[in-house]
Design a protein around this motif. Structure first.
Motif, PDB file in Angstrom:
ATOM      1  N   ALA A  16     -25.007 -39.644  87.946  1.00  0.00           N
ATOM      2  CA  ALA A  16     -24.352 -40.779  87.265  1.00  0.00           C
ATOM      3  C   ALA A  16     -24.643 -40.815  85.767  1.00  0.00           C
ATOM      4  N   SER A  17     -25.474 -39.872  85.276  1.00  0.00           N
ATOM      5  CA  SER A  17     -25.883 -39.945  83.864  1.00  0.00           C
ATOM      6  C   SER A  17     -24.949 -39.203  82.918  1.00  0.00           C
ATOM      7  N   SER A  18     -23.895 -38.558  83.445  1.00  0.00           N
ATOM      8  CA  SER A  18     -23.065 -37.728  82.573  1.00  0.00           C
ATOM      9  C   SER A  18     -21.714 -37.456  83.236  1.00  0.00           C
ATOM     10  N   GLY A  19     -20.757 -37.062  82.439  1.00  0.00           N
ATOM     11  CA  GLY A  19     -19.501 -36.498  82.928  1.00  0.00           C
ATOM     12  C   GLY A  19     -18.774 -37.309  83.989  1.00  0.00           C
ATOM     13  N   ILE A  20     -18.457 -36.659  85.089  1.00  0.00           N
ATOM     14  CA  ILE A  20     -17.661 -37.271  86.169  1.00  0.00           C
ATOM     15  C   ILE A  20     -18.412 -38.473  86.757  1.00  0.00           C
ATOM     16  N   GLY A  21     -19.729 -38.327  86.970  1.00  0.00           N
ATOM     17  CA  GLY A  21     -20.523 -39.413  87.555  1.00  0.00           C
ATOM     18  C   GLY A  21     -20.527 -40.647  86.666  1.00  0.00           C
ATOM     19  N   ALA A  39     -29.799 -40.134  88.967  1.00  0.00           N
ATOM     20  CA  ALA A  39     -29.889 -38.851  88.254  1.00  0.00           C
ATOM     21  C   ALA A  39     -31.343 -38.744  87.811  1.00  0.00           C
ATOM     22  N   ARG A  40     -31.687 -37.675  87.060  1.00  0.00           N
ATOM     23  CA  ARG A  40     -33.067 -37.577  86.568  1.00  0.00           C
ATOM     24  C   ARG A  40     -33.268 -38.372  85.287  1.00  0.00           C
ATOM     25  N   ASN A  41     -32.243 -38.410  84.431  1.00  0.00           N
ATOM     26  CA  ASN A  41     -32.386 -39.018  83.105  1.00  0.00           C
ATOM     27  C   ASN A  41     -32.207 -40.542  83.181  1.00  0.00           C
ATOM     28  N   ASP A  64     -34.229 -36.619  91.756  1.00  0.00           N
ATOM     29  CA  ASP A  64     -34.182 -35.209  91.386  1.00  0.00           C
ATOM     30  C   ASP A  64     -33.682 -34.425  92.590  1.00  0.00           C
ATOM     31  N   LEU A  65     -32.484 -33.888  92.489  1.00  0.00           N
ATOM     32  CA  LEU A  65     -31.884 -33.179  93.632  1.00  0.00           C
ATOM     33  C   LEU A  65     -32.632 -31.881  93.962  1.00  0.00           C
ATOM     34  N   GLU A  66     -33.499 -31.463  93.055  1.00  0.00           N
ATOM     35  CA  GLU A  66     -34.279 -30.256  93.335  1.00  0.00           C
ATOM     36  C   GLU A  66     -35.523 -30.594  94.160  1.00  0.00           C
ATOM     37  N   ASN A  90     -21.706 -37.806  96.420  1.00  0.00           N
ATOM     38  CA  ASN A  90     -22.553 -36.648  96.146  1.00  0.00           C
ATOM     39  C   ASN A  90     -21.901 -35.839  95.029  1.00  0.00           C
ATOM     40  N   ASN A  91     -22.241 -36.233  93.792  1.00  0.00           N
ATOM     41  CA  ASN A  91     -21.580 -35.651  92.626  1.00  0.00           C
ATOM     42  C   ASN A  91     -22.523 -34.783  91.786  1.00  0.00           C
ATOM     43  N   GLY A  92     -23.820 -35.112  91.767  1.00  0.00           N
ATOM     44  CA  GLY A  92     -24.753 -34.397  90.885  1.00  0.00           C
ATOM     45  C   GLY A  92     -24.749 -32.903  91.159  1.00  0.00           C
ATOM     46  N   ALA A 155     -23.693 -17.838  92.177  1.00  0.00           N
ATOM     47  CA  ALA A 155     -24.521 -18.804  92.922  1.00  0.00           C
ATOM     48  C   ALA A 155     -23.823 -20.158  92.983  1.00  0.00           C
ATOM     49  N   TYR A 156     -23.200 -20.535  91.886  1.00  0.00           N
ATOM     50  CA  TYR A 156     -22.496 -21.823  91.833  1.00  0.00           C
ATOM     51  C   TYR A 156     -21.382 -21.854  92.876  1.00  0.00           C
ATOM     52  N   SER A 157     -20.576 -20.778  92.882  1.00  0.00           N
ATOM     53  CA  SER A 157     -19.462 -20.698  93.818  1.00  0.00           C
ATOM     54  C   SER A 157     -19.967 -20.706  95.263  1.00  0.00           C
ATOM     55  N   ASN A 190     -12.945 -32.008  81.439  1.00  0.00           N
ATOM     56  CA  ASN A 190     -13.626 -32.091  80.139  1.00  0.00           C
ATOM     57  C   ASN A 190     -14.912 -32.939  80.228  1.00  0.00           C
ATOM     58  N   THR A 191     -16.010 -32.262  80.584  1.00  0.00           N
ATOM     59  CA  THR A 191     -17.343 -32.890  80.667  1.00  0.00           C
ATOM     60  C   THR A 191     -18.346 -31.913  80.042  1.00  0.00           C
ATOM     61  N   PRO A 192     -19.588 -32.331  79.874  1.00  0.00           N
ATOM     62  CA  PRO A 192     -20.599 -31.395  79.317  1.00  0.00           C
ATOM     63  C   PRO A 192     -21.133 -30.382  80.331  1.00  0.00           C
ATOM     64  N   THR A 195     -22.312 -27.049  78.933  1.00  0.00           N
ATOM     65  CA  THR A 195     -23.503 -27.209  78.087  1.00  0.00           C
ATOM     66  C   THR A 195     -24.755 -27.250  78.967  1.00  0.00           C
ATOM     67  N   ASN A 196     -24.662 -27.941  80.096  1.00  0.00           N
ATOM     68  CA  ASN A 196     -25.809 -28.101  80.996  1.00  0.00           C
ATOM     69  C   ASN A 196     -25.972 -26.950  81.989  1.00  0.00           C
ATOM     70  N   ALA A 197     -25.007 -26.023  82.011  1.00  0.00           N
ATOM     71  CA  ALA A 197     -25.072 -24.905  82.970  1.00  0.00           C
ATOM     72  C   ALA A 197     -26.278 -24.015  82.665  1.00  0.00           C
ATOM     73  N   ASN A 211     -12.747 -23.550  78.013  1.00  0.00           N
ATOM     74  CA  ASN A 211     -12.093 -24.030  79.247  1.00  0.00           C
ATOM     75  C   ASN A 211     -12.456 -25.477  79.556  1.00  0.00           C
ATOM     76  N   GLN A 212     -13.699 -25.851  79.229  1.00  0.00           N
ATOM     77  CA  GLN A 212     -14.147 -27.219  79.501  1.00  0.00           C
ATOM     78  C   GLN A 212     -13.525 -28.182  78.507  1.00  0.00           C
ATOM     79  N   ALA A 213     -13.584 -27.781  77.234  1.00  0.00           N
ATOM     80  CA  ALA A 213     -13.095 -28.664  76.160  1.00  0.00           C
ATOM     81  C   ALA A 213     -11.599 -28.938  76.308  1.00  0.00           C
TER      82      ALA A 213
HETATM   83  N1  NAP Z   1     -16.545 -30.491  84.919  1.00  0.00           N
HETATM   84  C1  NAP Z   1     -15.910 -29.639  85.678  1.00  0.00           C
HETATM   85  O1  NAP Z   1     -15.041 -28.884  85.192  1.00  0.00           O
HETATM   86  C2  NAP Z   1     -16.212 -29.538  87.138  1.00  0.00           C
HETATM   87  C3  NAP Z   1     -15.379 -28.758  87.929  1.00  0.00           C
HETATM   88  C4  NAP Z   1     -15.643 -28.645  89.280  1.00  0.00           C
HETATM   89  C5  NAP Z   1     -16.698 -29.310  89.841  1.00  0.00           C
HETATM   90  N2  NAP Z   1     -17.517 -30.063  89.059  1.00  0.00           N
HETATM   91  C6  NAP Z   1     -18.661 -30.712  89.693  1.00  0.00           C
HETATM   92  O2  NAP Z   1     -18.686 -32.076  89.343  1.00  0.00           O
HETATM   93  C7  NAP Z   1     -20.022 -32.558  89.421  1.00  0.00           C
HETATM   94  C8  NAP Z   1     -20.344 -33.315  88.138  1.00  0.00           C
HETATM   95  O3  NAP Z   1     -20.283 -32.410  87.055  1.00  0.00           O
HETATM   96  P1  NAP Z   1     -19.940 -32.841  85.571  1.00  0.00           P
HETATM   97  O4  NAP Z   1     -18.795 -32.042  85.138  1.00  0.00           O
HETATM   98  O5  NAP Z   1     -19.901 -34.291  85.458  1.00  0.00           O
HETATM   99  O6  NAP Z   1     -21.228 -32.238  84.822  1.00  0.00           O
HETATM  100  P2  NAP Z   1     -22.355 -32.905  83.914  1.00  0.00           P
HETATM  101  O7  NAP Z   1     -21.737 -33.738  82.858  1.00  0.00           O
HETATM  102  O8  NAP Z   1     -23.250 -31.776  83.503  1.00  0.00           O
HETATM  103  O9  NAP Z   1     -23.129 -33.867  84.920  1.00  0.00           O
HETATM  104  C9  NAP Z   1     -23.956 -33.356  85.916  1.00  0.00           C
HETATM  105  C10 NAP Z   1     -24.752 -34.489  86.539  1.00  0.00           C
HETATM  106  O10 NAP Z   1     -25.596 -33.946  87.559  1.00  0.00           O
HETATM  107  C11 NAP Z   1     -26.917 -34.420  87.371  1.00  0.00           C
HETATM  108  N3  NAP Z   1     -27.908 -33.439  87.794  1.00  0.00           N
HETATM  109  C12 NAP Z   1     -28.059 -32.145  87.401  1.00  0.00           C
HETATM  110  N4  NAP Z   1     -29.167 -31.616  87.928  1.00  0.00           N
HETATM  111  C13 NAP Z   1     -29.744 -32.594  88.680  1.00  0.00           C
HETATM  112  C14 NAP Z   1     -30.932 -32.672  89.459  1.00  0.00           C
HETATM  113  N5  NAP Z   1     -31.778 -31.652  89.584  1.00  0.00           N
HETATM  114  N6  NAP Z   1     -31.207 -33.845  90.079  1.00  0.00           N
HETATM  115  C15 NAP Z   1     -30.395 -34.914  89.959  1.00  0.00           C
HETATM  116  N7  NAP Z   1     -29.267 -34.904  89.229  1.00  0.00           N
HETATM  117  C16 NAP Z   1     -28.952 -33.752  88.598  1.00  0.00           C
HETATM  118  C17 NAP Z   1     -27.041 -34.667  85.870  1.00  0.00           C
HETATM  119  O11 NAP Z   1     -28.018 -35.693  85.636  1.00  0.00           O
HETATM  120  P3  NAP Z   1     -29.501 -35.464  85.059  1.00  0.00           P
HETATM  121  O12 NAP Z   1     -29.471 -34.270  84.171  1.00  0.00           O
HETATM  122  O13 NAP Z   1     -29.789 -36.765  84.372  1.00  0.00           O
HETATM  123  O14 NAP Z   1     -30.361 -35.281  86.279  1.00  0.00           O
HETATM  124  C18 NAP Z   1     -25.654 -35.197  85.542  1.00  0.00           C
HETATM  125  O15 NAP Z   1     -25.605 -36.591  85.742  1.00  0.00           O
HETATM  126  C19 NAP Z   1     -20.903 -31.333  89.654  1.00  0.00           C
HETATM  127  O16 NAP Z   1     -21.227 -31.249  91.027  1.00  0.00           O
HETATM  128  C20 NAP Z   1     -20.010 -30.182  89.265  1.00  0.00           C
HETATM  129  O17 NAP Z   1     -20.337 -28.991  89.929  1.00  0.00           O
HETATM  130  C21 NAP Z   1     -17.298 -30.196  87.723  1.00  0.00           C
END
Ligand code: NAP
Length: 266
Positions: A16-21, A39-41, A64-66, A90-92, A155-157, A190-192, A195-197, A211-213
């Motif tokens: 919930a701290s970024s992007g889609i969440g 989320a962690r942050n 922390d999902l880890e 379940n978005n994180g 690994a992601y896929s 369009n999320t970060p 950047t966080n990958a 592609n993201q931008a």
């Molecule tokens: N953006 C796209 O193009 C896209 C496409 C397909 C699928 N998705 C999926 O959509 C979901 C959200 O992605 P997003 O695009 O919004 O990316 P994002 O902006 O990087 O957000 C990722 C979120 O996941 C959390 N997260 C990461 N590691 C974590 C951990 N160890 N424990 C708990 N929370 C963790 C982060 O929070 P903290 O860092 O604060 O923990 C952050 O809130 C992901 O599952 C992603 O795979 C995104």
């Protein structure tokens, strides 16, 4: 969208701290839901909370999902405050920017832990509650990378493919308990996320990829996610022309293998 659907519903959102969440939080706050932001942050979560129109309805829970050994305690905290959970989102998750060759086993395990094991740990923690309530809904954010493999995403896929197998099985098993599951496959949003990958050694990629931008605006994506939940869709694809690759792989696999490997991964 049916705007009353989420009114007063208790919705637990990971990532919930970024992007889609973060955008899910904003739109669900507007729709009258009672939200648990995880989320962690935590400072970022509190910043988002302070911006919402109905702050007192919501709570922040560090997750922390880890390392999900405390998920039952977290679930108990939610139950103590709200007495039920209606929806788990379940978005994180984390993405990857490295070839399979260059990705360490540690990073392979980390991605699987966060995107798959962490995800299903939450589901297992809420499932007894859903059974008791005889109702419950889960939105799982997989990806189009959960439909086909791609450069720099091995690994992601794999982690996103795994979610399909798990949740298709689960929803069949739990149908007598009224469980609803929607698995979403966003394309380029369009999320970060880039950047966080993580790189092959586990460092942050640190770049907003082209592609993201140029991806779908996140508010549009979230509207479609919420509509899919309201309509209880088993599966939803969300994005622009990149979604064609999913249909191409299914119906024209030779064309898929001719065209898609030539696409840019960033
Ligand atoms: N953006 C796209 O193009 C896209 C496409 C397909 C699928 N998705 C999926 O959509 C979901 C959200 O992605 P997003 O695009 O919004 O990316 P994002 O902006 O990087 O957000 C990722 C979120 O996941 C959390 N997260 C990461 N590691 C974590 C951990 N160890 N424990 C708990 N929370 C963790 C982060 O929070 P903290 O860092 O604060 O923990 C952050 O809130 C992901 O599952 C992603 O795979 C995104």
């Amino acid at each position: 969208m049916n705007t009353t659907y989420f009114n007063q519903k208790v919705v637990w959102i990971t990532g919930a701290s970024s992007g889609i969440g973060e955008e899910l939080v904003r739109q669900l706050d507007q729709a009258g839901a009672q939200l648990i932001l995880s989320a962690r942050n935590v400072s970022k979560l509190n910043e988002i909370l302070s911006d919402l129109s109905q702050q007192s309805k919501h709570m922040v829970l560090k997750l922390d999902l880890e390392n999900t050994s405390n998920v039952e305690e977290l679930t108990n905290e939610i139950m103590q405050r709200y007495g039920r959970i209606d929806v788990l989102i379940n978005n994180g998750g984390i993405s990857q920017r490295a070839t399979a060759h260059d990705t360490s086993m540690e990073v392979n395990r980390k991605i699987m832990e966060v995107n798959y094991f962490g995800n299903i740990a939450l589901t297992k923690a809420v499932l007894p509650i859903f059974r008791q309530q005889k109702s419950g809904q889960i939105l799982v954010i997989s990806s189009i990378a959960g439909k086909f493999g791609f450069h720099l995403r091995s690994a992601y896929s794999a982690s996103k493919h795994a979610l399909f197998g798990y949740y298709e099985s689960l929803v069949m098993e739990e149908s007598d308990y009224g469980l609803k599951v929607t698995v979403a496959c966003p394309g380029k949003i369009n999320t970060p996320i880039s950047t966080n990958a993580v790189t092959g050694e586990g460092k942050a990629h640190g770049q907003m990829d082209h592609n993201q931008a140029t991806g779908m605006p996140v508010d549009v994506c979230v509207k479609q996610l919420l509509r899919a939940l309201v309509n209880n869709k088993h599966e939803v694809l969300i994005g622009n022309k990149e979604l064609l690759a999913v249909h191409m792989k299914r119906f024209f696999p030779r064309l898929f293998w001719k065209l898609i490997p030539k696409q840019s991964p960033t």
